[in-house]
Design a protein around this motif. Structure first.
Motif, short mmCIF file in Angstrom:
data_model
loop_
_atom_site.label_atom_id
_atom_site.label_comp_id
_atom_site.label_asym_id
_atom_site.label_seq_id
_atom_site.Cartn_x
_atom_site.Cartn_y
_atom_site.Cartn_z
N SER A 157 0.81 -1.20 0.00
CA SER A 157 0.00 0.00 0.00
C SER A 157 0.85 1.26 0.00
O SER A 157 0.36 2.37 -0.10
N GLY A 158 2.16 1.10 0.14
CA GLY A 158 3.05 2.24 0.11
C GLY A 158 3.23 2.84 1.49
O GLY A 158 2.56 2.50 2.44
N GLY A 159 4.15 3.76 1.60
CA GLY A 159 4.39 4.38 2.89
C GLY A 159 5.74 5.06 2.87
O GLY A 159 6.52 4.92 1.93
N ASP A 160 5.99 5.84 3.89
CA ASP A 160 7.24 6.58 3.96
C ASP A 160 8.29 5.72 4.63
O ASP A 160 8.54 5.81 5.83
N SER A 161 8.92 4.85 3.83
CA SER A 161 9.95 3.97 4.39
C SER A 161 11.17 4.76 4.82
O SER A 161 11.88 4.35 5.74
N ASP A 162 11.44 5.91 4.17
CA ASP A 162 12.56 6.75 4.58
C ASP A 162 12.33 7.28 5.99
O ASP A 162 13.26 7.34 6.79
N ALA A 163 11.10 7.67 6.29
CA ALA A 163 10.78 8.15 7.65
C ALA A 163 10.97 7.02 8.65
O ALA A 163 11.49 7.25 9.76
N SER A 164 10.57 5.81 8.29
CA SER A 164 10.77 4.66 9.18
C SER A 164 12.24 4.45 9.47
O SER A 164 12.64 4.24 10.62
N LYS A 165 13.05 4.52 8.43
CA LYS A 165 14.50 4.31 8.60
C LYS A 165 15.12 5.43 9.43
O LYS A 165 15.99 5.17 10.27
N ARG A 166 14.67 6.66 9.19
CA ARG A 166 15.19 7.76 10.00
C ARG A 166 14.78 7.58 11.46
O ARG A 166 15.58 7.83 12.38
N GLY A 167 13.54 7.14 11.68
CA GLY A 167 13.08 6.90 13.04
C GLY A 167 13.93 5.87 13.74
O GLY A 167 14.29 6.02 14.92
N ILE A 168 14.28 4.82 13.03
CA ILE A 168 15.10 3.76 13.61
C ILE A 168 16.50 4.28 13.95
O ILE A 168 17.05 3.95 15.00
N GLU A 169 17.06 5.11 13.07
CA GLU A 169 18.38 5.66 13.35
C GLU A 169 18.34 6.55 14.60
O GLU A 169 19.25 6.51 15.43
N PHE A 170 17.28 7.35 14.73
CA PHE A 170 17.13 8.17 15.94
C PHE A 170 16.96 7.29 17.17
O PHE A 170 17.50 7.57 18.24
N LEU A 171 16.21 6.20 17.01
CA LEU A 171 15.98 5.29 18.13
C LEU A 171 17.30 4.65 18.59
O LEU A 171 17.54 4.52 19.79
N LYS A 172 18.14 4.29 17.64
CA LYS A 172 19.44 3.71 17.97
C LYS A 172 20.29 4.69 18.79
O LYS A 172 21.05 4.29 19.65
N LYS A 173 20.11 5.98 18.52
CA LYS A 173 20.90 7.01 19.20
C LYS A 173 20.20 7.51 20.46
O LYS A 173 20.67 8.46 21.09
N HIS A 174 19.06 6.90 20.81
CA HIS A 174 18.28 7.30 21.98
C HIS A 174 17.74 8.73 21.83
O HIS A 174 17.49 9.41 22.83
N GLN A 175 17.56 9.16 20.60
CA GLN A 175 16.95 10.47 20.34
C GLN A 175 15.45 10.24 20.12
O GLN A 175 14.95 10.21 19.00
N TYR A 176 14.77 10.07 21.23
CA TYR A 176 13.41 9.52 21.19
C TYR A 176 12.39 10.47 20.58
O TYR A 176 11.51 10.03 19.83
N ASP A 177 12.47 11.76 20.89
CA ASP A 177 11.49 12.69 20.33
C ASP A 177 11.59 12.73 18.81
O ASP A 177 10.56 12.74 18.11
N GLN A 178 12.82 12.73 18.31
CA GLN A 178 12.99 12.73 16.85
C GLN A 178 12.50 11.42 16.25
O GLN A 178 11.90 11.41 15.16
N ALA A 179 12.75 10.31 16.94
CA ALA A 179 12.28 9.01 16.44
C ALA A 179 10.76 8.99 16.36
O ALA A 179 10.17 8.53 15.36
N ILE A 180 10.10 9.49 17.39
CA ILE A 180 8.64 9.52 17.39
C ILE A 180 8.11 10.36 16.24
O ILE A 180 7.14 9.98 15.57
N ALA A 181 8.76 11.50 16.00
CA ALA A 181 8.32 12.36 14.89
C ALA A 181 8.41 11.63 13.56
O ALA A 181 7.49 11.71 12.72
#
Length: 206
Positions: A53-77
């Motif tokens: 159905s499509g989706g923003d996979s780039d946003a998902s990947k960016r979220g994961i990178e922020f999560l790895k760095k414990h940058q939680y607010d950015q990951a949630i965004a």
């Protein structure tokens, strides 16, 4: 190996409607929960998937990178952007829920886990995560319901066993609490919390 699986919790995705593409395991991050649950310092795995159905996979990947760095607010965004682009993908709800869990934002985590389960009811790891959140919220019956389902599908999930043991302990069901903590020690012989809890159970029996 099972020890590797314990270090990296995975969300098992299957077909939701017509096709699911391959799930990519990308990271493991530590989650800290309140001090009285020191045993629950745990690792959660962040994942991303692409659906037809499509989706923003780039946003998902960016979220994961922020999560790895414990940058939680950015990951949630970023996970929120991915959800807006594809609201039928349970993975992004699960990942955002894990991020909220890492922040100890338990109501938000529970809501996202529930949405992920609405979209994919048999996601074992998400059931375990939601059950653990409910135990932290002192909803022991709700937590036990989720954890029992998760452990019925994966009986060697140490974190779910710990949380279920704690819920039984709080409900004064000492035999079941003891059984879970003994299972934890079989799977992880040097587990300090399970040893401590078993000592507490023996003390309560006297």
């Amino acid at each position: 190996s099972r020890s590797a699986q314990n270090r990296m919790m995975t969300i098992k995705m299957t077909k939701l409607q017509t096709t699911w593409l391959k799930i990519l395991l990308v990271a493991a991050v530590c989650v800290t929960v309140p001090s009285e649950f020191a045993f629950a310092r745990r690792k959660v795995a962040a994942q991303t998937t692409k659906a037809d159905s499509g989706g923003d996979s780039d946003a998902s990947k960016r979220g994961i990178e922020f999560l790895k760095k414990h940058q939680y607010d950015q990951a949630i965004a970023e996970f929120s952007k991915a959800i807006a682009a594809n609201p039928n993908d349970p993975t992004n709800y699960a990942n955002r829920g894990k991020t909220y869990f890492a922040q100890n934002k338990l109501p938000e985590a529970s809501a996202d886990f529930s949405k992920a389960l609405e979209l994919h009811p048999n996601a074992v790891d998400v059931l375990g995560d939601r059950g653990q959140v409910k135990v932290l919220q002192k909803d022991y019956d709700g937590g036990l319901a989720d954890l029992n389902k998760a452990l019925a599908k994966d009986s060697s999930d140490v974190n779910s066993l710990r949380f279920r043991g704690f819920a039984y302990f709080e409900k004064n069901n000492l035999p079941k609490a003891e059984a879970d903590y003994r299972t934890v020690l079989k799977l992880k012989p040097n587990d300090a919390d399970a040893t401590k809890r078993l000592s507490m159970i023996e003390a309560k029996k006297k």
